[in-house]
Scaffold this active site. Structure first.
Site, PDB file in Angstrom:
ATOM      1  N   GLN A   1       0.835  -1.193   0.000  1.00  0.00           N
ATOM      2  CA  GLN A   1       0.000   0.000   0.000  1.00  0.00           C
ATOM      3  C   GLN A   1       0.875   1.250   0.000  1.00  0.00           C
ATOM      4  O   GLN A   1       1.646   1.455   0.938  1.00  0.00           O
ATOM      5  CB  GLN A   1      -0.886  -0.013   1.248  1.00  0.00           C
ATOM      6  CG  GLN A   1      -1.775   1.213   1.390  1.00  0.00           C
ATOM      7  CD  GLN A   1      -2.431   1.273   2.754  1.00  0.00           C
ATOM      8  OE1 GLN A   1      -1.846   0.846   3.741  1.00  0.00           O
ATOM      9  NE2 GLN A   1      -3.622   1.815   2.829  1.00  0.00           N
ATOM     10  N   GLY A   2       0.790   2.064  -1.039  1.00  0.00           N
ATOM     11  CA  GLY A   2       1.587   3.294  -1.103  1.00  0.00           C
ATOM     12  C   GLY A   2       0.736   4.513  -0.798  1.00  0.00           C
ATOM     13  O   GLY A   2       0.190   5.142  -1.708  1.00  0.00           O
TER      14      GLY A   2
ATOM     15  N   GLU B   1      -9.245  -0.719   5.724  1.00  0.00           N
ATOM     16  CA  GLU B   1      -8.013  -0.837   6.497  1.00  0.00           C
ATOM     17  C   GLU B   1      -8.297  -0.657   7.987  1.00  0.00           C
ATOM     18  O   GLU B   1      -7.783  -1.394   8.815  1.00  0.00           O
ATOM     19  CB  GLU B   1      -6.990   0.203   6.030  1.00  0.00           C
ATOM     20  CG  GLU B   1      -5.658   0.060   6.763  1.00  0.00           C
ATOM     21  CD  GLU B   1      -4.624   1.098   6.358  1.00  0.00           C
ATOM     22  OE1 GLU B   1      -4.978   2.069   5.678  1.00  0.00           O
ATOM     23  OE2 GLU B   1      -3.461   0.925   6.754  1.00  0.00           O
TER      24      GLU B   1
ATOM     25  N   SER C   1       3.842  -1.231   4.209  1.00  0.00           N
ATOM     26  CA  SER C   1       4.016  -2.503   4.909  1.00  0.00           C
ATOM     27  C   SER C   1       4.570  -3.573   3.972  1.00  0.00           C
ATOM     28  O   SER C   1       4.010  -3.788   2.907  1.00  0.00           O
ATOM     29  CB  SER C   1       2.677  -2.988   5.459  1.00  0.00           C
ATOM     30  OG  SER C   1       2.090  -1.974   6.230  1.00  0.00           O
TER      31      SER C   1
ATOM     32  N   GLU D   1      -6.344  10.072  17.057  1.00  0.00           N
ATOM     33  CA  GLU D   1      -6.847  11.455  17.055  1.00  0.00           C
ATOM     34  C   GLU D   1      -7.611  11.756  15.770  1.00  0.00           C
ATOM     35  O   GLU D   1      -8.638  12.441  15.803  1.00  0.00           O
ATOM     36  CB  GLU D   1      -5.681  12.435  17.250  1.00  0.00           C
ATOM     37  CG  GLU D   1      -5.065  12.398  18.655  1.00  0.00           C
ATOM     38  CD  GLU D   1      -4.278  11.127  18.968  1.00  0.00           C
ATOM     39  OE1 GLU D   1      -3.817  10.460  18.022  1.00  0.00           O
ATOM     40  OE2 GLU D   1      -4.140  10.791  20.159  1.00  0.00           O
TER      41      GLU D   1
END
Lengths: 379, 388
Positions: free
Chosen positions: B130-131, B248, B165, B372
């Site tokens: 995943q970029g 995700e 990852s 957050e």
């Protein structure tokens, strides 16, 4: 089982919300308090609840009820928690009905269940004797006398004890004060000779009572369930009540969140709506998450009570422990985020803080149930 | 229901006959996890199990059959999961292709894109990375600057991604790139698929506080991307990106639940019981039981949110709540693991490796959008609090 309300329960929820908002909102509780009501609840509202079938929600159809189960009973309690409607609903429609329908003799059932369903009889559970909840600590004695029993001692903090027509009393027929064995449940009419009711005002603008039993004679027919072996039944009745109170607290917590978020959208300081401040947004968003978790564990506990009542204790304790914390968090955060207004009697938020403090303590507070959960998990 | 019961019986028989014994053992360490891909070293039972499951389409049971899936509806897929759990069957393959890219392609991809990429994910042939994040675009993801230029018959990509990852083990990468530098930041982003097997794409592992390197920096230096591998419309990639982020979050949030041993059992094993049958450390006991109850409430919430989605109720933004709560819970759990383990948890490279898990868990509330950021989303989308 899918964790959504079925159509029947969904309709009940809408109906309950509609009725309570219109006919028994927080202003009713405020009025009862201000007028010094000795009942602590509105008799007309109670009659309406009976009319709508709420008092018979756990009463079998054969005895005049609608027998919709604990999920439905919880849906009603949750809506009452939103409006803080005071009534003997949990003590009678949930706990009284559970006690009699699950453990009553045929005679006891036909004597009491139709009257509970019709809203004509109020019942109260007289279990605790000390400041902290402990159902196996029973010093009230029941000595055999003739073909019946003679009851002596004092029960404390009996919710709805001041208005009950019939008391479900745990008493010791054998063993010593803290033993699990030797406890027996009795059905004691409030007007029996030797019963004294000492009404107390509680912090939530409602009432409870201490019950003094002075040589109260009951017959063998007054025994609910088995002699010497009543703790299991007592726990089952308590669990029904604990789940109901958890549902009530879930409703109260949601209402605290809704009111608080509403206030954040209105109140201006520093030339801005205070709801734009991230410090407050994050507190509200965290509270939302906790309230959602609370909702889920309550539904799980209620579903377990319906599906497998003999295996529900752990889920009920988890729910009571979680909701005790969630509802108090919601009330504390609500008061804080309402600022000075939250400290005034004029705003409703304080009523929520006071009621959830009582609901949390009743039949075991969050610490009690966390400890009980750990014991059941064998640590 | 009769149909479901018959299906359950069939599934049970098939699993019994086809799931290798080795694939019914609990996962012990990272080597037991099958990610698939061109360079993955399968053990024999792993390969057998993957091929058999992929043959049925059950590595991705709910995807359409024509794209390598099982074509099952939610109810049947649930039966399959339940039956797999009953015998302790491992997932035949897990990957970012299954969890993230697949759902995004199914929603936004063309039929040709689905045909090209989905079956390879389903069969565990291609491993995806995943970029998303960049050194200067973390929580503010839409500030990303990796440049993608139209070169007529192809695109040219230049820039740097971070926190990709397992990029060093991946075959392909889905990348968020900037295709319009003039437009407002959310409106100049596109979503593109890039083959990593080319000189223009290089990776460099990042060593974490846990001593491990699950993440990489990924560099694009005149990397080529084919035109037909642009997913969704040009400059509309943010829509795809957000949809994928929802998946995700659900994946990371799910870490707070299930699969692991109950915290109480771990604590009892490590700390022991006192003469009253209670955990010997009373303050730890209180913390453990609160965490277990919160875990139960969290799992019930995952279940409820899924059931509500099935019934067409609820709000999609709840994935932020699950991500927030699940990761915070997992961090609490790891702190309790360390508390329980005592000095054995302080050993580097100990058998159980609690320390590395504890350290790794700190990333849970950062990756996939920080806690957050999730709270911001809850405040804005669910509570509808105003923006400053």
């Amino acid at each position: 089982m899918a964790m959504v309300l079925n159509e029947e329960a969904g309709m009940l929820k809408d109906a309950a919300r509609g009725y309570l908002k219109a006919s028994a909102p927080v202003s009713q509780l405020r009025k009862l308090r201000d007028s010094g009501s000795e009942d602590g609840f509105d008799r007309k509202t109670w009659a309406d609840m009976a009319e709508m079938g709420w008092t018979g929600v756990l009463v079998p159809e054969a005895h005049g009820g609608v027998e919709m189960g604990h999920v439905a009973a919880g849906v009603i309690a949750e809506e009452m928690g939103r409006t803080l409607t005071a009534s003997p609903y949990i003590s009678t429609a949930i706990m009284g009905a559970t006690a009699l329908s699950r453990f009553g003799s045929d005679g006891q059932k036909s004597e009491w269940l139709p009257r509970i369903a019709a809203g004509e009889a109020i019942t109260a559970l007289a279990a605790d004797e000390g400041r902290k909840h402990n159902p196996s600590r029973v010093a009230v004695s029941a000595e055999r006398s003739g073909n019946g029993f003679k009851l002596n001692g004092r029960k404390t903090f009996v919710a709805e004890g001041h208005v009950a027509d019939m008391l479900i009393v745990s008493a010791r027929t054998a063993g010593s004060e803290n033993e699990a064995e030797g406890i027996t449940l009795f059905l004691v009419p409030r007007d029996a000779a030797g019963v004294t009711v000492e009404r107390k005002d509680t912090v939530d603008s409602r009432h409870a009572a201490d019950i003094v039993l002075d040589n109260v004679d009951v017959t063998a027919d007054a025994v609910l369930g088995e002699v010497d072996n009543g703790l299991g039944a007592l726990e089952a009745v308590l669990d029904a009540g604990r789940a109901g109170l958890s549902a009530e607290m879930s409703g109260s917590a949601q209402q605290c969140l809704d009111s608080t978020v509403g206030y954040l959208k209105e109140r201006k300081q520093f030339g801005q709506i205070i709801g734009t401040f991230q410090a407050l947004q994050h507190r509200a968003a965290h509270l939302y998450s906790e309230v959602e978790l609370g909702k889920s564990i309550v539904l799980k506990a209620l579903q377990t009570l319906d599906a497998a009542p003999d295996h529900a204790a752990m889920m009920v304790s988890a729910a009571k422990a979680k909701l005790g914390q969630v509802a108090q968090l919601a009330a504390r955060e609500g008061v804080q985020m309402h600022g000075g207004m939250g400290m005034t009697d004029e705003f409703d938020i304080g009523f929520y803080m006071k009621r959830v403090r009582v609901a949390e303590a009743l039949y075991g507070d969050a610490n009690y149930h966390a400890d009980k959960f750990a014991r059941m998990r064998k640590y | 229901m009769a149909d479901l019961d018959a299906f359950r019986a069939d599934v049970r028989d098939w699993l019994e006959a086809n799931c290798p014994e080795e694939m019914r053992q609990p996962i012990q360490d990272e080597e037991d996890v099958v990610w698939g891909g061109r360079t993955f070293n399968f053990t024999e039972p792993q390969k057998l199990w993957l091929d058999r499951m992929a043959g049925k389409g059950w590595t991705v049971p709910e995807w359409p059959v024509e794209y390598g899936g099982g074509g099952l509806d939610k109810a049947h897929a649930k039966v399959l999961r339940e039956e797999m759990r009953k015998i302790g069957a491992r997932a035949p393959v897990q990957s970012f292709g299954i969890w993230m890219l697949g759902p995004a392609l199914l929603k936004y991809g063309t039929h040709e894109q689905k045909l090209e990429h989905l079956p390879k994910i389903a069969r565990g042939e291609i491993r995806w990375a995943q970029g998303y994040s960049e050194p200067n675009a973390g929580s503010d993801l839409a500030a990303l600057m990796t440049k993608c230029e139209d070169k007529g018959d192809h695109y040219l990509v230049n820039g740097q991604k971070i926190w990709t990852s397992y990029a060093d083990k991946a075959d392909w990468i889905f990348v968020l790139v900037r295709t319009d530098f003039q437009a407002p930041k959310h409106e100049g982003i596109s979503f593109i698929l890039v083959d990593m097997d080319q000189p223009g794409v290089t990776t460099k592992p990042i060593k974490l506080i846990s001593g491990k390197s699950p993440f990489c920096e990924t560099f694009f230096d005149d990397a080529r991307a084919e035109k037909h591998n642009l997913v969704g419309e040009l400059n509309k990639g943010w829509t795809v990106a957000k949809y994928l982020l929802t998946h995700e979050r659900e994946m990371i949030g799910g870490m707070g639940s299930g699969a692991m041993r109950p915290m109480g059992d771990v604590a009892v094993q490590q700390v022991g019981l006192n003469e009253h049958g209670m955990l010997a450390d009373p303050i730890l006991r209180a913390d453990v039981v609160r965490a277990e109850i919160d875990g139960l409430a969290f799992m019930s919430t995952m279940e409820r949110v899924a059931d509500e989605a099935k019934a067409g109720q609820g709000t999609g933004a709840n994935s932020s709540m699950l991500k927030y709560y699940g990761t915070e819970l997992n961090k609490r759990r790891m702190e309790l693991m360390m508390d329980s383990a005592g000095s054995s948890g302080l050993e580097w490279d100990a058998d159980e490796d609690v320390a590395r898990m504890w350290l790794r868990s700190k990333g849970n509330s950062i990756e996939g959008g920080t806690s957050e950021v999730q709270l911001n989303i809850i405040a804005k989308r669910i509570l509808e609090l105003p923006s400053a």
